[in-house]
Design a protein around this motif. Sequence first.
Motif, PDB file in Angstrom:
ATOM      1  N   ARG A   1       0.840  -1.206   0.000  1.00  0.00           N
ATOM      2  CA  ARG A   1       0.000   0.000   0.000  1.00  0.00           C
ATOM      3  C   ARG A   1       0.863   1.239   0.000  1.00  0.00           C
TER       4      ARG A   1
ATOM      5  N   LYS B   1       1.823   4.983   0.915  1.00  0.00           N
ATOM      6  CA  LYS B   1       1.586   5.856   2.085  1.00  0.00           C
ATOM      7  C   LYS B   1       0.644   6.986   1.703  1.00  0.00           C
ATOM      8  N   SER B   2      -0.182   7.347   2.630  1.00  0.00           N
ATOM      9  CA  SER B   2      -1.150   8.419   2.314  1.00  0.00           C
ATOM     10  C   SER B   2      -0.690   9.780   2.868  1.00  0.00           C
TER      11      SER B   2
END
Length: 65
Positions: free
Chosen positions: A60, A62-63
């Motif tokens: 995923r 990183k946001s």
Amino acid sequence: MSDVTPEEPESSDDELKRKFREALERKKLAQADANAGGKGKNASKIHGAHGPAAAKRSFRRKSGG
């Protein structure tokens, strides 16, 4: 001529082949004895060394921030 002849090369080759066969048979018996202590048909000390992972990996991003 005399009845005593030096050993023929074929007979020494046959003797060598016989010794190798006997050694191979002893090796096979030793391996069979070593594997006899395990459970099942393919009794190995190592189980699951290779193969699919337990769970599929997810990556995923990183946001924010």
